[in-house]
Design a protein around this motif. Structure first.
Motif, PDB file in Angstrom:
ATOM      1  N   GLY A 151       0.819  -1.209   0.000  1.00 42.26           N
ATOM      2  CA  GLY A 151       0.000   0.000   0.000  1.00 42.26           C
ATOM      3  C   GLY A 151       0.851   1.256   0.000  1.00 42.26           C
ATOM      4  N   ALA A 152       1.873   1.261   0.866  1.00 43.95           N
ATOM      5  CA  ALA A 152       2.737   2.439   0.962  1.00 43.95           C
ATOM      6  C   ALA A 152       3.457   2.682  -0.360  1.00 43.95           C
ATOM      7  N   LEU A 153       3.893   1.606  -0.996  1.00 41.35           N
ATOM      8  CA  LEU A 153       4.581   1.745  -2.286  1.00 41.35           C
ATOM      9  C   LEU A 153       3.637   2.317  -3.349  1.00 41.35           C
ATOM     10  N   VAL A 154       2.419   1.812  -3.341  1.00 41.76           N
ATOM     11  CA  VAL A 154       1.439   2.317  -4.305  1.00 41.76           C
ATOM     12  C   VAL A 154       1.248   3.817  -4.120  1.00 41.76           C
ATOM     13  N   GLU A 155       1.186   4.239  -2.856  1.00 41.74           N
ATOM     14  CA  GLU A 155       0.993   5.664  -2.589  1.00 41.74           C
ATOM     15  C   GLU A 155       2.210   6.458  -3.056  1.00 41.74           C
ATOM     16  N   ARG A 156       3.386   5.937  -2.687  1.00 39.50           N
ATOM     17  CA  ARG A 156       4.608   6.692  -2.950  1.00 39.50           C
ATOM     18  C   ARG A 156       4.865   6.864  -4.456  1.00 39.50           C
ATOM     19  N   PHE A 157       4.690   5.762  -5.219  1.00 34.79           N
ATOM     20  CA  PHE A 157       5.092   5.825  -6.628  1.00 34.79           C
ATOM     21  C   PHE A 157       3.916   5.977  -7.596  1.00 34.79           C
ATOM     22  N   GLY A 158       2.718   5.837  -7.097  1.00 35.10           N
ATOM     23  CA  GLY A 158       1.571   5.985  -7.998  1.00 35.10           C
ATOM     24  C   GLY A 158       0.736   7.195  -7.647  1.00 35.10           C
ATOM     25  N   LEU A 159       0.055   7.081  -6.511  1.00 37.80           N
ATOM     26  CA  LEU A 159      -0.902   8.121  -6.139  1.00 37.80           C
ATOM     27  C   LEU A 159      -0.274   9.494  -6.013  1.00 37.80           C
ATOM     28  N   ARG A 160       0.934   9.546  -5.450  1.00 38.31           N
ATOM     29  CA  ARG A 160       1.535  10.846  -5.196  1.00 38.31           C
ATOM     30  C   ARG A 160       1.740  11.602  -6.498  1.00 38.31           C
ATOM     31  N   ARG A 161       2.084  10.836  -7.526  1.00 34.87           N
ATOM     32  CA  ARG A 161       2.294  11.432  -8.834  1.00 34.87           C
ATOM     33  C   ARG A 161       0.994  11.979  -9.413  1.00 34.87           C
ATOM     34  N   VAL A 162      -0.075  11.231  -9.149  1.00 35.41           N
ATOM     35  CA  VAL A 162      -1.365  11.592  -9.730  1.00 35.41           C
ATOM     36  C   VAL A 162      -2.028  12.728  -8.954  1.00 35.41           C
ATOM     37  N   HIS A 163      -1.584  12.893  -7.696  1.00 41.81           N
ATOM     38  CA  HIS A 163      -2.227  13.824  -6.781  1.00 41.81           C
ATOM     39  C   HIS A 163      -2.446  15.204  -7.411  1.00 41.81           C
ATOM     40  N   LYS A 164      -1.440  15.657  -8.169  1.00 40.63           N
ATOM     41  CA  LYS A 164      -1.531  17.023  -8.695  1.00 40.63           C
ATOM     42  C   LYS A 164      -2.593  17.163  -9.774  1.00 40.63           C
ATOM     43  N   PHE A 165      -3.048  16.037 -10.334  1.00 41.60           N
ATOM     44  CA  PHE A 165      -4.088  16.122 -11.366  1.00 41.60           C
ATOM     45  C   PHE A 165      -5.493  16.168 -10.773  1.00 41.60           C
ATOM     46  N   GLY A 166      -5.589  16.080  -9.457  1.00 38.33           N
ATOM     47  CA  GLY A 166      -6.902  16.214  -8.832  1.00 38.33           C
ATOM     48  C   GLY A 166      -7.498  14.895  -8.373  1.00 38.33           C
ATOM     49  N   HIS A 167      -8.625  15.026  -7.658  1.00 39.04           N
ATOM     50  CA  HIS A 167      -9.216  13.854  -7.033  1.00 39.04           C
ATOM     51  C   HIS A 167      -9.787  12.858  -8.026  1.00 39.04           C
ATOM     52  N   VAL A 168     -10.307  13.351  -9.140  1.00 39.38           N
ATOM     53  CA  VAL A 168     -10.876  12.425 -10.119  1.00 39.38           C
ATOM     54  C   VAL A 168      -9.772  11.523 -10.659  1.00 39.38           C
ATOM     55  N   ALA A 169      -8.630  12.116 -10.963  1.00 37.40           N
ATOM     56  CA  ALA A 169      -7.518  11.309 -11.477  1.00 37.40           C
ATOM     57  C   ALA A 169      -7.071  10.292 -10.429  1.00 37.40           C
ATOM     58  N   GLU A 170      -7.032  10.713  -9.178  1.00 39.67           N
ATOM     59  CA  GLU A 170      -6.624   9.776  -8.114  1.00 39.67           C
ATOM     60  C   GLU A 170      -7.575   8.604  -8.026  1.00 39.67           C
ATOM     61  N   LEU A 171      -8.865   8.940  -8.070  1.00 36.96           N
ATOM     62  CA  LEU A 171      -9.871   7.892  -7.993  1.00 36.96           C
ATOM     63  C   LEU A 171      -9.741   6.932  -9.170  1.00 36.96           C
ATOM     64  N   LEU A 172      -9.522   7.496 -10.353  1.00 33.21           N
ATOM     65  CA  LEU A 172      -9.415   6.653 -11.540  1.00 33.21           C
ATOM     66  C   LEU A 172      -8.153   5.802 -11.477  1.00 33.21           C
ATOM     67  N   PHE A 173      -7.122   6.345 -10.865  1.00 30.22           N
ATOM     68  CA  PHE A 173      -5.904   5.558 -10.693  1.00 30.22           C
ATOM     69  C   PHE A 173      -6.199   4.301  -9.872  1.00 30.22           C
ATOM     70  N   THR A 174      -6.914   4.481  -8.764  1.00 30.06           N
ATOM     71  CA  THR A 174      -7.213   3.300  -7.937  1.00 30.06           C
ATOM     72  C   THR A 174      -8.173   2.357  -8.661  1.00 30.06           C
ATOM     73  N   PHE A 175      -9.016   2.928  -9.506  1.00 31.85           N
ATOM     74  CA  PHE A 175      -9.947   2.142 -10.324  1.00 31.85           C
ATOM     75  C   PHE A 175      -9.148   1.198 -11.236  1.00 31.85           C
ATOM     76  N   GLY A 176      -8.140   1.762 -11.916  1.00 33.44           N
ATOM     77  CA  GLY A 176      -7.291   0.944 -12.785  1.00 33.44           C
ATOM     78  C   GLY A 176      -6.470  -0.052 -11.976  1.00 33.44           C
ATOM     79  N   LEU A 177      -6.024   0.399 -10.797  1.00 33.01           N
ATOM     80  CA  LEU A 177      -5.206  -0.461  -9.953  1.00 33.01           C
ATOM     81  C   LEU A 177      -5.975  -1.716  -9.531  1.00 33.01           C
ATOM     82  N   ALA A 178      -7.247  -1.532  -9.181  1.00 33.66           N
ATOM     83  CA  ALA A 178      -8.064  -2.679  -8.770  1.00 33.66           C
ATOM     84  C   ALA A 178      -8.120  -3.710  -9.900  1.00 33.66           C
ATOM     85  N   PHE A 179      -8.257  -3.216 -11.095  1.00 32.97           N
ATOM     86  CA  PHE A 179      -8.298  -4.040 -12.302  1.00 32.97           C
ATOM     87  C   PHE A 179      -7.007  -4.841 -12.445  1.00 32.97           C
TER      88      PHE A 179
END
Lengths: 311, 415, 411
Positions: A75-103
């Motif tokens: 989880g921490a790795l996902v946050e550090r190398f995935g979510l943090r990067r997406v953070h600047k694009f806004g909440h929708v992008a973050e949500l979609l990132f986790t959407f793809g991740l679940a897949f």
């Protein structure tokens, strides 16, 4: 009847506590980071598979402690190398990132462990009958699950109410911006919260895996319900998540026990007027009741039962 | 050139492309695929009225596509049975009305709030409708759905719409009309108001608009066009079934729209075409196609949040300034490590898939892009990981150059 | 970008048609990815195995037989697209099995296709979709089914239950969709005539693949005092149901359709339900004739899974026979006519025939139970060490259910 009520209550509470183990992490992540984590149930699934893999090599008890930690790390790795990067694009992008991740997680799990359920069993030390009530046995493992869930709840409560970390987290729940301004290292806090949230879901997976079936669809089966719990309870409210978990656990188990349809209550004339809808029993629609609850709660109280913020 | 002329040229080109495509791709499955693309373009564009224009993230958009599809299936069967003289090409209007009805109905509930509350209500409604579809059998026909027959209508200028090619032209016509209408919608004051509600709801309120009403109207418009798409799907497949209104279909339209690009009108069109093509064809090439889908989505979110259209739009000023060709050396430089990275990634996934999934039943020897390799040996793995690492490092080195070149050319164009 | 894309489309479509020269092609439209892929892959390997036997013996009319695998993701609409792809690649035969919703969509599609494309007709071979409608209300001349339909299986099952006096109270629990509903109605009707003394103490449907915890349902079964359960559940629903039952100490016999499906044996072994779970099938490797056991062993050695679809072997064997009899593989009308009423020796032994009235294959059925392997039994399942044991063989005559099919034959 009494038998049915007793067991429905027990099962409902147990299922509710299991939901809470996941919902608590999801709520924490959501309140602090604003991310609706679609992959949260996937961490639960990873927990079950890690638990299976470790317990077949070195036993259930080591798995019980190691697997959640590993899931937390993932989880921490996902946050550090995935979510943090997406953070600047806004909440929708973050949500979609986790959407793809679940897949992706589901596909990877299928690739590594196969599409069929794996043989993840209750450990022999817990494989006995806890008690017998009205001729129905209640397995010790379910009591163990209940105990773990309660212990986790108490622990979480203590951390939040009695420690400094808890203070910061509580503050961040309601005033995330303020906490950052006070000079706390927000990115690290985010990473830890995401990791801890994932670890809690992982713990739920480790203990639920043997009782339910450990298989690649288990995340998709539970994922949407978690959102229901968090949203119905109120975004950002741990107490709300707790109440909503129990509520949904109990509603679902009790609904299954009710064989009434509209035809039974209002007579066949009314039922026929409604066509198929008149013949459907409560038990049949038990698993969709939470969604009905979700829509109704959001219409009448958009902040959820205990929440005070909408996003 | 004035904007009017430009629009005329663009739409004329679109019409010519739509007419000419079946002459270029002549096989039956090409016609089937292009018909599907047409439907998905309308569906994705309708979704973007919500997501791109009004900033509403819906997890249940397939509800309107599917419900309209079911209404149309019943209507088609009724019209055929009662011999009412409505020709097939007018049927999508029924879908539009069904979309309007359900959009208004559920829109009343769900558009009172924006943001997370809206998303969650759409998720809840989506699950409710999808689950009801299996319970309310007489309307939804259980999981096998409602079959229908598109040839039981009075001929339309001699066409019976049996062959796929005739259906393609029917879909292409409606696709053209819907694209034009939805484009027009973005140019109206209402379309602008949607943007305002998305970007700054408070200010929109101050100007005197009810954000709730704007959301509601946008929602209804979106449902109308989704309804047309659903109607065309029913005509195309001669079947509507419950999977079309489930979470899978809702996720698919989100994927299309986002990958295509939510910030530009053309984005969902690109997304609809690409994703439909991949969805139908990728599974012929690799069994791990769902993994590629997920990875592609993550990569787009991480590295090109504007989607394909966003990426293309970045280059538009350079294209206008005639300086796009100056970028070729830098891009060529970056392309090499990028290709290596992609090749390494694909190879790793395929090798892993072989070893983990198929090795037990089919052996470890496999074909990879024409070569026969043994996934149990170390060499292919070393090659794959080597490509991956070299590609990643190379890209890290090359990317600043691309950026530099891009910035330099942009600056010159700006002058 | 556009050019690359166009090129890819062109290649994909042209490469497909260019190859349509010699072999006889069968389009295999079933799930090859996602949750349903296990059964789909099993079916594909099964049919491929059967086709290999024919090709190794020199093919059909001097031509090889080729299977084109196409992934339909268990989606009816997608299946139609994939079927169209198979036809474009020159296939005149489509085979499918996983899911009756897909099967109904395909029969409908193929009937319309054949009507609109005279001279280019396509046949549809169904190896596992069991909805009775396919050979009754929605029967089609172009559709042939080798699996026993749900009503035939229920007839066989109830004919066995008739002989078991210890069954007194039955609980029905099924998935809430057309197959589950069909099972519950069939069970009620057939039990009423065959064993009126049996009391049906519960009749439950639960949502399809949405339930995580079955213990509330088990509590209800328990409260009803049932001694046997009939269920059409498959996949995770069945696994979860039996596990929850074993956990609560529920002592019943489980009469199922699909306990043998992927994941079923693992779940039964885990739950410790030794010879308490029964299923009804058209073949049983552990008691089959020697030739079938030999093939089973060969198949397992090659693919590492059981030969789940003996009916797939029957399908391909009869297809080959019909092509030889018709003297052509391209005039599918002739092949279809040759198949009608055809008799063969079934893969697992015994006689079977393709009923002309509705294109349903009639064959002996077997009732099996799952438990530790008997001495001499060769095949276990999913490495559990447990295997299927034949409890009863139901003669094909005892499985016949009349059909309401009014077949429309092309002139």
């Amino acid at each position: 009847m009494l038998q049915l009520v007793t067991f429905s209550t027990l099962n409902g509470v147990l299922y509710g506590m299991l939901l809470f183990m996941m919902a608590s992490g999801l709520t924490l992540i959501f309140s602090m980071m604003g991310v609706l984590n679609f992959a949260h149930a996937s961490f639960y699934m990873i927990g079950a598979y890690f638990g299976f893999e470790i317990s077949r090599r070195i036993g259930f008890w080591p798995a019980f402690f190691i697997a959640p930690v590993l899931v937390g790390l993932v989880g921490a790795l996902v946050e550090r190398f995935g979510l943090r990067r997406v953070h600047k694009f806004g909440h929708v992008a973050e949500l979609l990132f986790t959407f793809g991740l679940a897949f992706v997680i589901e596909e990877l799990v299928q690739m590594i462990w196969g599409k069929l359920p794996v043989d993840y069993r209750v450990p022999p030390s817990l494989d006995f009958v806890a008690f017998r009530l009205f001729d129905t046995t209640y397995p010790a493992y379910r009591m163990f699950m209940l105990a773990v869930a309660v212990a986790m709840f108490v622990f979480l409560l203590l951390v939040l109410k009695r420690t400094r970390v808890g203070l910061i987290i509580q503050a961040a729940l309601t005033h995330p911006g303020m906490v950052a301004m006070l000079g706390h290292d927000v990115p690290t806090v985010f990473m830890s919260v995401f990791g801890v949230g994932a670890a809690l879901a992982g713990l739920a997976g480790v203990i639920a895996g043997p009782a339910l079936v450990t298989q690649p669809a288990m995340a998709a089966l539970l994922g949407p319900i978690l959102f229901v719990v968090v949203v119905v309870g109120g975004l950002g409210s741990l107490a709300g998540a707790f109440v909503a978990s129990l509520l949904i656990g109990l509603i679902q188990t009790f609904a299954v026990a009710i064989n009434l349809s509209m035809g039974d209550v209002f007579g066949p004339a009314v039922a026929n007027a409604f066509g198929d809808l008149g013949r459907v029993t409560v038990a049949q629609i038990a698993p969709i009741i939470p969604y009905l609850l979700l829509v109704l709660v959001l219409i009448f109280k958009p902040t959820g039962l205990f929440g005070n913020r909408e996003s | 050139m004035s904007t009017g002329v430009k629009h005329f040229i663009a739409f004329a080109a679109l019409a010519i492309i739509l007419i000419a495509l079946p002459k270029v791709f002549v096989s039956g499955s090409a016609h089937t695929m292009m018909s599907l693309m047409g439907i998905m373009i309308i569906f994705a564009l309708s979704y973007n009225i919500l997501l791109g224009q009004t900033g509403l993230l819906s997890f249940g958009h397939a509800v309107y596509y599917g419900l309209a599809g079911f209404c149309v299936a019943h209507a088609m069967n009724y019209i055929a049975r009662e011999k009412i003289g409505v020709p097939l090409p007018f049927i999508p209007l029924i879908g539009a009305f069904a979309g309007l009805f359900f959009g208004a109905l559920f829109g009343l509930i769900s558009t009172r709030r924006a943001g997370t509350v809206f998303s969650m209500i759409s998720l809840g409604i989506g699950e409710l409708v999808a689950s009801s579809a299996l319970i309310l059998r007489s309307f939804f026909g259980g999981e096998e759905g409602i079959p229908t027959n598109r040839t039981k209508f009075p001929p339309f200028f001699g066409y019976k719409f049996g062959p796929q090619i005739e259906v393609y032209y029917l879909i292409a016509f409606w696709c053209f009309v819907c694209i034009a209408l939805m484009y027009a919608l973005t140019r109206t004051p209402f379309g602008r108001m949607c943007n305002a509600v998305r970007d700054n709801p408070e200010r929109a309120e101050f100007v005197g608009y009810s954000t709730q009403r704007v959301r509601f109207i946008a929602f209804v418009f979106s449902a109308i066009f989704a309804g047309v798409a659903g109607a065309l799907a029913t005509i195309n497949f001669e079947l509507m079934n419950s999977q079309s209104l489930g979470a899978g279909q809702s996720g698919l339209v989100l994927l299309m729209t986002y990958v295509g690009g939510v910030g530009h009108f053309i984005g969902p069109i690109i997304g609809g075409v690409i994703i439909t093509f991949l969805q139908i064809s990728l599974s012929d090439i690799t069994k791990a196609w769902m993994l590629y889908f997920g990875l592609m989505f993550i990569l787009v979110v991480m590295f090109s949040p504007g989607g394909v259209a966003g990426w293309l739009a970045l280059h538009q000023p350079l294209l206008k300034g005639g300086r796009i060709f100056r970028l070729i050396p830098a891009y060529a430089l970056a392309l090499v490590p990028m290709a290596m990275l992609a090749a390494g990634l694909i190879m790793t996934i395929e090798l892993a898939h072989r070893m983990l999934v198929d090795a037990q039943s089919d052996g470890s020897v496999m074909k990879l892009a024409g070569w026969t390799v043994d996934a149990a040996k170390a060499q292919p793995w070393m090659l794959a990981i080597g490509l991956l690492v070299c590609g990643a490092l190379g890209l890290k080195l090359a990317w600043p150059k691309v950026r530099e070149a891009f910035a330099a050319q942009s600056a010159e164009v700006a002058q | 970008m556009k050019k690359v894309f166009a090129g890819a489309v062109a290649c994909l479509l042209l490469c497909g048609t260019a190859l349509a020269a010699d072999p006889i092609k069968i389009g295999f439209v079933d799930p090859l990815s996602g949750g349903g892929a296990t059964t789909g892959e099993g079916g594909l390997k099964n049919l491929q195995f059967a086709v290999d036997i024919i090709n190794n013996a020199g093919g059909l009319l001097g031509r090889k037989v080729e299977i084109i695998p196409l992934d339909n993701k268990v989606n009816p609409q997608e299946s139609l697209v994939q079927a169209q792809k198979a036809i474009d690649q020159g296939a005149r035969y489509i085979t499918q099995g996983q899911g009756s919703a897909v099967a109904l969509a395909l029969t409908d599609f193929i009937s319309k296709y054949n009507e609109r494309n005279p001279g280019k007709e396509v046949l549809y071979f169904n190896y596992a979709a069991v909805d009775p409608a396919l050979t009754n209300a929605k029967c089609s001349f172009w559709h042939f089914r080798w699996d026993a339909s749900a009503d035939i299986k229920m007839a066989a099952l109830t004919n066995f239950m008739k002989t078991r006096p210890n069954i007194k109270k039955i609980y029905l629990i099924n998935q809430d969709y057309s197959f589950g509903q069909a099972v519950r109605t069939l069970a009620r009707d057939m039990l009423k005539t065959k064993r009126p003394d049996i009391e049906i103490v519960g009749d439950e449907v639960h949502p399809l693949q949405k339930v995580t915890d079955f213990s509330p349902y088990i509590a209800k079964i328990k409260a009803s005092g049932a001694d046997s359960v009939i269920t059409g559940d498959w996949g995770q629903d069945m696994a979860l149901l039996m596990k929850a039952g074993a956990e609560a100490g529920l002592q019943v016999d489980w009469y199922t359709y699909y306990a043998g499906g992927g994941g079923g044996p693992t779940a039964i072994k885990q739950a410790g339900l030794e010879h308490r779970v029964f299923d009804i099938v058209e073949g049983n490797a552990n008691s089959a004739v020697e030739s079938a056991q030999k093939s089973e062993a060969e198949f397992r050695a090659k693919y590492g899974i059981g030969l789940w679809y003996p009916r797939g072997m029957n399908e391909i064997a009869m297809f080959a026979e019909a092509v030889k009899k018709a003297g052509t593989a391209d005039d599918v009308k002739k092949v279809a006519s040759a198949l009608e009423g055809m008799k063969i020796t079934v893969f697992d032994g015994g006689e079977g025939y393709m009923r002309k009235d509705d294109h349903q294959f009639i064959q002996d059925m077997y009732l099996r139970s799952f438990g530790p392997l008997d001495k001499g039994a060769k095949f276990d399942e999913e490495n559990t060490g447990w295997g299927w044991k034949e409890i009863a063989r139901i003669n094909s005559a005892d499985t016949i259910v009349p059909t309401t099919c009014k077949m429309e034959r092309p002139n």
